[in-house]
Scaffold this active site. Structure first.
Site, mmCIF file in Angstrom:
data_model
loop_
_atom_site.group_PDB
_atom_site.id
_atom_site.type_symbol
_atom_site.label_atom_id
_atom_site.label_comp_id
_atom_site.label_asym_id
_atom_site.label_seq_id
_atom_site.Cartn_x
_atom_site.Cartn_y
_atom_site.Cartn_z
ATOM 1 C CG ASP A 1 -14.086 24.598 15.735
ATOM 2 O OD1 ASP A 1 -13.643 24.178 14.642
ATOM 3 O OD2 ASP A 1 -14.608 23.847 16.583
ATOM 4 C CB SER B 1 -1.403 16.137 2.407
ATOM 5 O OG SER B 1 -0.410 15.161 2.651
ATOM 6 C CE1 TYR C 1 -4.159 14.848 7.157
ATOM 7 C CE2 TYR C 1 -2.687 13.620 5.710
ATOM 8 C CZ TYR C 1 -3.021 14.791 6.371
ATOM 9 O OH TYR C 1 -2.240 15.911 6.210
ATOM 10 C CE LYS D 1 -4.817 17.606 4.753
ATOM 11 N NZ LYS D 1 -5.020 19.030 5.106
HETATM 12 N N1 LIG Z 1 3.012 17.964 9.125
HETATM 13 C C1 LIG Z 1 3.023 17.328 7.980
HETATM 14 O O1 LIG Z 1 3.857 16.467 7.741
HETATM 15 C C2 LIG Z 1 1.994 17.670 6.935
HETATM 16 C C3 LIG Z 1 2.167 17.176 5.633
HETATM 17 C C4 LIG Z 1 1.237 17.518 4.649
HETATM 18 C C5 LIG Z 1 0.171 18.339 4.980
HETATM 19 N N2 LIG Z 1 0.018 18.804 6.259
HETATM 20 C C6 LIG Z 1 -1.113 19.701 6.512
HETATM 21 O O2 LIG Z 1 -0.590 20.957 6.939
HETATM 22 C C7 LIG Z 1 -1.620 21.664 7.638
HETATM 23 C C8 LIG Z 1 -1.016 22.328 8.875
HETATM 24 O O3 LIG Z 1 -0.664 21.320 9.822
HETATM 25 P P1 LIG Z 1 0.735 21.259 10.573
HETATM 26 O O4 LIG Z 1 1.455 20.108 10.016
HETATM 27 O O5 LIG Z 1 1.366 22.594 10.594
HETATM 28 O O6 LIG Z 1 0.259 20.799 12.042
HETATM 29 P P2 LIG Z 1 0.153 21.556 13.437
HETATM 30 O O7 LIG Z 1 -0.534 20.583 14.320
HETATM 31 O O8 LIG Z 1 1.488 22.081 13.835
HETATM 32 O O9 LIG Z 1 -0.801 22.793 13.135
HETATM 33 C C9 LIG Z 1 -2.186 22.668 12.970
HETATM 34 C C10 LIG Z 1 -2.845 23.904 13.565
HETATM 35 O O10 LIG Z 1 -4.255 23.840 13.255
HETATM 36 C C11 LIG Z 1 -4.988 24.206 14.413
HETATM 37 N N3 LIG Z 1 -6.328 23.620 14.354
HETATM 38 C C12 LIG Z 1 -6.642 22.296 14.413
HETATM 39 N N4 LIG Z 1 -7.979 22.153 14.358
HETATM 40 C C13 LIG Z 1 -8.515 23.402 14.239
HETATM 41 C C14 LIG Z 1 -9.849 23.912 14.159
HETATM 42 N N5 LIG Z 1 -10.903 23.101 14.165
HETATM 43 N N6 LIG Z 1 -10.028 25.248 14.057
HETATM 44 C C15 LIG Z 1 -8.954 26.093 14.062
HETATM 45 N N7 LIG Z 1 -7.680 25.673 14.167
HETATM 46 C C16 LIG Z 1 -7.465 24.330 14.247
HETATM 47 C C17 LIG Z 1 -4.151 23.671 15.573
HETATM 48 O O11 LIG Z 1 -4.490 24.338 16.798
HETATM 49 C C18 LIG Z 1 -2.732 23.970 15.095
HETATM 50 O O12 LIG Z 1 -2.298 25.258 15.508
HETATM 51 C C19 LIG Z 1 -2.708 20.653 7.911
HETATM 52 O O13 LIG Z 1 -3.787 20.863 7.022
HETATM 53 C C20 LIG Z 1 -2.044 19.316 7.627
HETATM 54 O O14 LIG Z 1 -2.966 18.318 7.254
HETATM 55 C C21 LIG Z 1 0.904 18.485 7.230
#
Ligand SMILES: NC(=O)c1ccc[n+]([C@@H]2O[C@H](COP(=O)([O-])OP(=O)(O)OC[C@H]3O[C@@H](n4cnc5c(N)ncnc54)[C@H](O)[C@@H]3O)[C@@H](O)[C@H]2O)c1
Length: 252
Positions: free
Chosen positions: A61, A142, A155, A159
């Protein structure tokens, strides 16, 4: 002659590597010769990805200091050192009016997105400095952090905090050759995308969201992973304090 893998000899922790962008980053890093430890809350999914890629995984975590201390010990015991930390794990609440954001929502984004970066740097900078390692941190921020959209205020702010802290640390630790950069993707299709949409999550509504991107599509895990690979590689040895927008022109 085949090109040399770009991350050969490097050891990386990728948080949130069980899914989405993190899985893409772990995949690219393994392809480019890095030893990778995936750190994710999701045990089974993390183990599945690790098996698929031939890397390591552990349940952690990122909001807990003791988990960061264990991660550092685990990676050094397993691979002998650590060079790269990708702070990718993140969270959001459902798109909603700012006055409806609960304290629980606020604490979630600030803890998972911001405190995790505080803890990782608090635990790992002393290791890099003590071992004289020119390590590197890459934060997945982001486009929301530089071009905030309505209804995702806290959010967006989480970021922006990550991007700002990354720049400050880049200057503070430059004399130790420790580099800090962030990567800011525009919306992509991952586990959290449905929370950003703010409308029923239909293919039409996703398309409408993506049509706001000048290059005409959302970001993919490969787009994000390619940017991270560059920043983690020796090719980027002079790059620190940057926020690399992986956004098809959305931030212009
Ligand atoms: N999806 C989008 O459109 C988008 C756009 C810009 C930025 N992001 C950023 O990209 C990053 C990755 O997210 P994603 O889009 O791949 O989403 P996702 O939900 O597919 O992946 C997130 C992962 O983080 C893990 N996680 C969450 N809380 C956690 C914790 N406390 N400890 C350990 N692991 C934890 C989850 O289990 C999951 O495997 C994030 O920081 C998100 O804010 C996403």
């Amino acid at each position: 002659m085949a090109p040399q893998p770009r991350l050969e000899g490097k050891v990386a922790i990728v948080t949130g590597g069980a899914s989405g962008f993190g899985k893409g980053i772990a995949t690219k890093f393994v392809e480019e010769g890095a030893q990778v430890l995936i750190a994710d809350l999701a045990d089974e999914a993390g183990r599945g990805v690790a098996k698929e890629l031939g890397c390591a995984s552990t349940v952690a975590d990122v909001t807990k200091r003791e988990d960061w201390e264990r991660l550092l010990k685990e990676v050094v015991d397993k691979f002998g050192k650590l060079d790269i930390v990708v702070n990718n794990a993140g969270a959001t609440y459902n798109n909603k009016a700012t006055e409806d954001v609960t304290e629980k929502d606020f604490d979630l984004v600030m803890t998972v997105n911001v405190k995790s970066v505080y803890l990782s740097t608090s635990v790992i900078i002393p290791y890099f400095v003590g071992e004289n390692i020119a390590g590197c941190f890459i934060q997945i921020a982001s486009t929301a952090g530089v071009r905030p959209r309505p209804r995702l205020t806290w959010y967006n702010a989480s970021k922006a905090a990550v991007i700002n802290a990354t720049k400050g640390m880049a200057v503070e630790y430059a004399s130790h050759s420790i580099r800090f950069n962030s990567v800011s993707p525009v919306i992509g299709s991952t586990g959290m995308t449905h929370l950003f949409i703010g409308k029923p999550d239909t293919p039409e509504n996703r398309k409408a969201f993506e049509s706001l991107v000048p290059l005409g599509r959302g970001s993919t895990p490969a787009d994000v992973a390619n940017a991270c690979c560059y920043l983690a590689s020796n090719e980027a040895e002079f790059i620190t304090g940057t926020n690399l927008e992986v956004c098809g022109g959305r931030c212009v």
